[in-house]
Write an enzyme that holds these catalytic residues in place. Structure first.
Site, PDB file in Angstrom:
ATOM      1  N   SER A 150       1.257  -1.008   0.364  1.00 14.00           N
ATOM      2  CA  SER A 150      -0.081   0.470  -0.263  1.00 14.00           C
ATOM      3  C   SER A 150       0.819   1.296  -0.407  1.00 14.00           C
ATOM      4  CB  SER A 150      -0.844   0.222   1.480  1.00 14.00           C
ATOM      5  OG  SER A 150      -0.427  -0.150   2.478  1.00 14.00           O
ATOM      6  N   HIS A 162      17.134 -20.656  16.922  1.00  9.17           N
ATOM      7  CA  HIS A 162      17.394 -19.912  17.607  1.00  9.17           C
ATOM      8  C   HIS A 162      16.121 -19.164  18.553  1.00  9.17           C
ATOM      9  CE1 HIS A 162      16.674 -15.484  18.655  1.00  9.17           C
ATOM     10  NE2 HIS A 162      17.900 -15.762  18.988  1.00  9.17           N
ATOM     11  N   ASN A 163      15.103 -19.663  17.840  1.00 12.08           N
ATOM     12  CA  ASN A 163      13.879 -19.444  18.337  1.00 12.08           C
ATOM     13  C   ASN A 163      13.470 -20.619  19.629  1.00 12.08           C
ATOM     14  OD1 ASN A 163      13.919 -16.985  16.492  1.00 12.08           O
ATOM     15  ND2 ASN A 163      11.493 -17.428  16.753  1.00 12.08           N
ATOM     16  N   GLU A 194      15.209 -20.131  22.464  1.00 13.57           N
ATOM     17  CA  GLU A 194      14.274 -18.645  22.697  1.00 13.57           C
ATOM     18  C   GLU A 194      13.158 -19.088  23.292  1.00 13.57           C
ATOM     19  OE1 GLU A 194      12.613 -15.337  20.222  1.00 13.57           O
ATOM     20  OE2 GLU A 194      11.804 -16.150  20.915  1.00 13.57           O
ATOM     21  N   LYS A 217       3.921 -18.009  17.437  1.00 16.38           N
ATOM     22  CA  LYS A 217       3.467 -17.951  16.010  1.00 16.38           C
ATOM     23  C   LYS A 217       4.580 -18.845  15.383  1.00 16.38           C
ATOM     24  CE  LYS A 217       3.772 -13.081  16.492  1.00 16.38           C
ATOM     25  NZ  LYS A 217       4.988 -12.630  16.830  1.00 16.38           N
ATOM     26  N   GLY A 230      14.024  -8.285  17.272  1.00  9.07           N
ATOM     27  CA  GLY A 230      12.434  -7.528  17.469  1.00  9.07           C
ATOM     28  C   GLY A 230      12.954  -5.906  16.570  1.00  9.07           C
TER      29      GLY A 230
END
Ligand code: 6PG
Length: 483
Positions: A35, A185-186, A189, A260, A130
């Protein structure tokens, strides 16, 4: 074209990465978004960045110097495929498309292969840290070809976080290697966060300390061997007071953890590779358990331990209790990292990547969510023994586990007696004891498998593969190996 790099997708991660790129000497950044309004807003808000806005893929391609380099920062999945399709249409052989989203590594392998057919380079890149990291210095995990790395390396080095003077980026390996390592890595985490949450819960229920007092405990831990970003922010979260009610914010947040999917991918991939990442799995499942309010509701009346949990905890010496929890947390953390690196090792072998495990730990020291001093110990362990089969057997970790193990056992036993769930603490300890065991009851499982399915077994005292005629006269015969 005037821009040397472009960013497609200007949500917060994309715009922050674009601003980071633009802030570095010598970069001119082209920007494109689905957009138009997002592009206009970004360009207007940051005149200092000197962005080159584009409003179509043709215009975007035209604004880039050759070989063109574009970083895609859109939602992983279908949106990524759509952008790749457009870029392939307007780019030429030799150009480079980088996907900086949290893509599943098998998607990256597929995309790299398809894009390569066109002569365009495709690089799947893990980006951690992040929003703040994207803007001021993330940890970057690019995969893709050596040719792409030659072009990308200097740019990525200039925007990455710096730890001990070194940029937190390395060419992880070919095709999907970068996204694979980001996935693990996640997973780590998730384990780190769950372990911290279990420590908090035990301290709170065992000592009655308030969240603000527990914040002080974490702040203190952050000055020792547990020093890490996640411990640091834990203290911040626990100290936060709700403005409206004056109560600790943590007591007002719904106790259902979201996810997620990258933790689940880590576990699913580990299952396929046959790698026991049990701590990471427990952390992922703990989030699932928390997120089923209907099941928790009907289970509330299930009986707990007879003594009330305060008695079962029997905390007379609060400081000693907290120190035990600190040691249990440290030991379990070592297990989680050891399991994660085991998965990277196994993934590298399966997919043919040449991954330098010590370098991975080094690029996680800054920028990313699991950044910690502790990672230096992992780099050192692999420097000393590159082929180390189990990370936690490196001398430094053996020493730490030796110091921690009796406290670790106490904490796990106490939590079980008190009826306080500590799934990541206890599964990490079970993994440790499983690895150490001289004999495992897996022998019995082989016997059972042979009984009901003639799955055969091997013997400790002679070579070959055997089957017992369980439903016949129970003599043993030599058999074909069926695993
Ligand atoms: C990072 C994080 C990030 C991740 C979020 C959300 O390295 O910056 O790992 O990439 O997407 O932490 O993860 P969950 O929503 O699954 O907790």
């Amino acid at each position: 074209g005037t821009a040397n790099i472009g960013v497609v997708g200007l949500a917060v991660m994309g715009s922050n990465l674009a601003r980071n790129l633009a802030s570095r000497e010598g970069n001119t950044v082209a920007v494109l978004n689905r957009s138009r309004s997002k592009t206009d807003e970004l360009v207007a808000a940051h005149p200092e960045a000197g962005f080159v806005p584009a409003f179509s893929y043709e215009e975007f391609a035209g604004s880039l110097q050759r070989p063109r380099t574009a970083v895609i920062m859109v939602k992983a999945g279908g949106a990524t495929d759509a952008v790749i399709e457009e870029l392939v249409r307007v780019f030429e052989p030799g150009d480079i498309i980088v996907d900086g989203g949290n893509a599943l590594f098998t998607d990256t392998i597929r995309r790299e292969k398809a894009v390569r057919e066109t002569g365009i380079n495709f690089v799947g890149m893990g980006v951690s840290g992040g929003e703040e990291g994207a803007l001021n210095g993330p940890s970057l995990m690019p995969g893709g070809s050596d040719e792409s790395w030659a072009t990308l390396g200097p740019i990525l080095r200039s925007i990455a976080a710096v730890a001990d003077g070194e940029p937190c980026v390395t060419h992880v390996g070919h095709d999907g290697a970068g996204h694979f390592v980001k996935m693990v890595h996640n997973g780590i985490e998730y384990a780190d966060m769950q372990l911290i949450a279990e420590a908090y819960d035990l301290i709170r229920r065992g000592t009655g300390k308030s969240p603000a007092e527990i914040a002080d405990v974490f702040a203190e831990w952050n000055r020792g061997e547990l020093e890490s970003y996640l411990i640091e922010i834990t203290a911040e979260v626990l100290r936060q007071v709700d403005a409206g009610t004056g109560r600790p914010l943590v007591d007002l947040i719904v106790d259902q953890a979201g996810a997620k999917g990258t933790g689940a991918w880590t576990v699913q991939t580990a299952l396929s590779l046959g790698v026991p990442v049990s701590g990471i799995a427990e952390a992922t499942f703990a989030r699932s358990l928390s997120s089923h309010p209907e099941q928790r509701e009907v289970s509330r009346e299930l009986p707990g331990p007879a003594e009330d949990s305060r008695d079962a905890l029997r905390v007379d010496d609060v400081d000693a209790f907290i120190e035990k929890i600190r040691l249990a947390l440290y030991a379990s953390k070592i297990v989680a990292y050891s399991q994660g690196f085991d998965e990277i090792r196994a993934g590298a072998a399966e997919y043919g990547w040449n991954i330098d495990l010590g370098r991975i730990a080094a690029i996680w020291r800054g920028g990313c969510i699991i950044r910690a001093q502790f990672l230096n110990r992992i780099t050192e362990a692999y420097a000393a023994t590159p082929e180390l089969p189990v990370l936690l057997t490196a001398p430094y970790f053996v020493d730490a586990l030796t110091r921690a193990q009796s406290a670790w056992r106490d904490v796990v036993a106490t939590s079980a007696r008190a009826g306080i769930p500590a799934p990541a603490f206890s599964s990490s300890l079970a993994y440790y004891d499983g690895l150490r065991a001289e004999r495992l009851p897996a022998a019995l499982i082989q016997g059972q498998r042979d009984f009901f399915g003639a799955h055969t077994y091997k013997r400790i005292d002679k070579p070959g593969t055997f089957h017992t005629l369980w439903s016949g006269d129970r003599t043993e015969i030599e058999a074909e190996d069926t695993h």
